[in-house]
Motif scaffolding. Sequence first.
Motif, PDB file in Angstrom:
ATOM      1  N   ALA A   1       0.839  -1.212   0.000  1.00 53.76           N
ATOM      2  CA  ALA A   1       0.000   0.000   0.000  1.00 53.76           C
ATOM      3  C   ALA A   1       0.867   1.253   0.000  1.00 53.76           C
ATOM      4  O   ALA A   1       0.550   2.242  -0.673  1.00 53.76           O
ATOM      5  N   ALA A   2       1.979   1.214   0.743  1.00 52.12           N
ATOM      6  CA  ALA A   2       2.891   2.367   0.767  1.00 52.12           C
ATOM      7  C   ALA A   2       3.523   2.580  -0.602  1.00 52.12           C
ATOM      8  O   ALA A   2       3.662   3.713  -1.075  1.00 52.12           O
ATOM      9  N   ARG A   3       3.896   1.492  -1.264  1.00 51.53           N
ATOM     10  CA  ARG A   3       4.462   1.612  -2.611  1.00 51.53           C
ATOM     11  C   ARG A   3       3.397   2.098  -3.607  1.00 51.53           C
ATOM     12  O   ARG A   3       3.716   2.808  -4.562  1.00 51.53           O
ATOM     13  N   GLY A   4       2.151   1.728  -3.360  1.00 49.02           N
ATOM     14  CA  GLY A   4       1.066   2.229  -4.206  1.00 49.02           C
ATOM     15  C   GLY A   4       0.903   3.731  -4.081  1.00 49.02           C
ATOM     16  O   GLY A   4       0.635   4.421  -5.063  1.00 49.02           O
ATOM     17  N   VAL A   5       1.064   4.256  -2.874  1.00 50.57           N
ATOM     18  CA  VAL A   5       0.993   5.707  -2.658  1.00 50.57           C
ATOM     19  C   VAL A   5       2.212   6.385  -3.279  1.00 50.57           C
ATOM     20  O   VAL A   5       2.113   7.411  -3.956  1.00 50.57           O
ATOM     21  N   ALA A   6       3.391   5.795  -3.086  1.00 47.49           N
ATOM     22  CA  ALA A   6       4.641   6.401  -3.553  1.00 47.49           C
ATOM     23  C   ALA A   6       4.716   6.507  -5.070  1.00 47.49           C
ATOM     24  O   ALA A   6       5.378   7.407  -5.598  1.00 47.49           O
TER      25      ALA A   6
END
Length: 181
Positions: free
Chosen positions: A141-146
Amino acid sequence: MAQKFPRDRFDSIPHGIDRVGAHRAPARRGAGWITFGWAALATVVLAAVGIGGVMVFNDRLNFGEAPVASPSATPVVTAEPVIAPDIPVLVLNGTATAGLAAKASETLTANGVPVGSAANASDETLTETVVYYATPDLEGAARGVAQFLPEADVRMSEQFAATGNQLVVVLGSDYAEATAG
């Protein structure tokens, strides 16, 4: 009454000897420096042996073969970027640029990322943009935001989890520069 003895070879003191009764030759000139040199050399050798011994003991010095990178080394596995519609993102502006958190929030919302709130960070001199995630299962999810924020890095940190935030974006000056145009 003092008895008088005949004079012999021990009664004549050579010139330059200040001590009477000493049966040794005068000290050589510079003998003190030679002693000092040997003492200094011994100190350096003992210190080097001690440091080397401590390094070997602590496994900081290896006398074996140098490690060689193998071509079959396994790469670091990272999670695939995903959008988590049930986890709101906190967006913090870590720069002095006004409205940067709102601008990033609009970009994220337009790409389907839920934004919980946007505010200014307590430090306004940050240089890099980072997406923090609270637990290892939130890395995707963090990589999706980034992926929607230029120059963003992804790091795990439990610091924000204590405040109830699972995903936190901290914008740095690199994001401000990338979106300035």
